[in-house]
Motif scaffolding. Structure first.
Motif, PDB file in Angstrom:
ATOM      1  N   THR A 117     -26.303  48.163 -25.636  1.00 42.51           N
ATOM      2  CA  THR A 117     -25.604  47.037 -24.856  1.00 42.51           C
ATOM      3  C   THR A 117     -25.707  45.607 -25.130  1.00 42.51           C
ATOM      4  OG1 THR A 117     -27.315  47.126 -23.132  1.00 42.51           O
ATOM      5  CG2 THR A 117     -25.414  48.681 -22.726  1.00 42.51           C
TER       6      THR A 117
ATOM      7  N   GLU B 230     -20.411  47.224 -23.375  1.00 42.65           N
ATOM      8  CA  GLU B 230     -21.208  47.811 -22.062  1.00 42.65           C
ATOM      9  C   GLU B 230     -21.231  49.238 -22.330  1.00 42.65           C
ATOM     10  OE1 GLU B 230     -18.571  46.592 -18.955  1.00 42.65           O
ATOM     11  OE2 GLU B 230     -19.169  44.453 -19.483  1.00 42.65           O
ATOM     12  N   LEU B 231     -21.874  49.985 -21.418  1.00 45.91           N
ATOM     13  CA  LEU B 231     -22.010  51.640 -21.530  1.00 45.91           C
ATOM     14  C   LEU B 231     -20.692  52.205 -21.358  1.00 45.91           C
ATOM     15  CD1 LEU B 231     -25.181  52.369 -19.179  1.00 45.91           C
ATOM     16  CD2 LEU B 231     -24.841  52.240 -21.841  1.00 45.91           C
TER      17      LEU B 231
ATOM     18  N   VAL C 157     -22.589  53.687 -27.084  1.00 51.27           N
ATOM     19  CA  VAL C 157     -23.310  52.515 -26.550  1.00 51.27           C
ATOM     20  C   VAL C 157     -24.450  52.804 -25.603  1.00 51.27           C
ATOM     21  CG1 VAL C 157     -23.376  50.119 -25.399  1.00 51.27           C
ATOM     22  CG2 VAL C 157     -21.298  51.034 -26.395  1.00 51.27           C
TER      23      VAL C 157
END
Lengths: 112, 115
Positions: B15, B82-83, B114
């Protein structure tokens, strides 16, 4: 708002069965409708339909468009396990700079 | 083989990082499209370029950007990852301005994870 709706969302049949996948659409100034098959990765092109009532055929797959009722169907006869995939329908409106409007897809599972 | 080439095929990154995805369209195709497909989600159109210029924008986040170079290859830059950005990113191409241009051809996609 332009939209493409596919049904069913998923379908499980046995090898050898015939399946019919549906794609209905609401778009302003329709230009063409396309079918794609997506297995593990990239969607692969199947058919493009622009004229109503003319069937496109490729082996066991065929598709037809009804511009009056605003839908298309994709038929697969004598299904095989290799037909298992997500089948995507997309519509191209006129003057859209080639922005396809995609349906959510029908997940087809063929059981041996 | 559609003729559309994407690299890398897979990548895993943390991330907050930034990645660049690359795409070479089919020979002769002037339009390049980027799509995002998350698990169990449909194809989400991100952006389109035609002959080096941005032609249309879809649901592309501000953290993402793209460009098409004079040799027609394209790059999609994803930053501050971001995830939720974990997805399969497809590039597609088409010939613009002819009847055959109605069909777009997809690359094999770049799997981004990610962590």
């Amino acid at each position: 708002e332009d939209k493409v709706v596919q049904s069913p969302l998923s379908l499980v049949v046995h090898e050898g069965d015939t399946v019919t996948l549906n794609c209905s659409y609401e778009v302003t100034n329709f230009r063409s409708l396309l079918w794609y098959k997506q297995e593990k990765k990239a969607p692969t092109f199947l058919f493009m339909l622009t004229s109503s009532g003319i069937e496109k055929k490729s082996g066991r797959l065929s598709s037809i468009l009804d511009k009056k009722e605003l839908f298309s169907i994709l038929n697969i006869t004598a299904t095989q396990t290799g037909d298992s995939a997500v089948y995507l329908c997309a519509v191209l409106p006129e003057g859209s700079n080639y922005q396809l409007i995609w349906g959510a897809g029908t997940k087809l599972i063929i059981k041996p | 083989d559609s003729g559309v080439t994407q690299t890398p095929k897979h990548l895993i990154t943390a991330t907050g990082q930034r990645v660049t995805l690359r795409c070479s369209p089919r020979s002769g195709d002037l339009s390049v499209y980027w799509y995002q497909q998350s698990l169990d989600q449909g194809l989400q159109f991100l952006i389109q370029y035609y002959n080096g210029e941005e032609r249309a924008k879809g649901n592309i986040l501000e953290r993402f950007s793209a460009q098409q170079f004079p040799d027609l290859h394209s790059e999609l830059n994803l930053s501050s990852l971001e995830l939720g950005d974990s997805a399969l990113y497809f590039c597609a191409s088409s010939v613009f301005g002819t009847d055959s241009g109605n069909t777009i051809y997809f690359g094999e996609g770049s799997w981004l994870t990610v962590v």
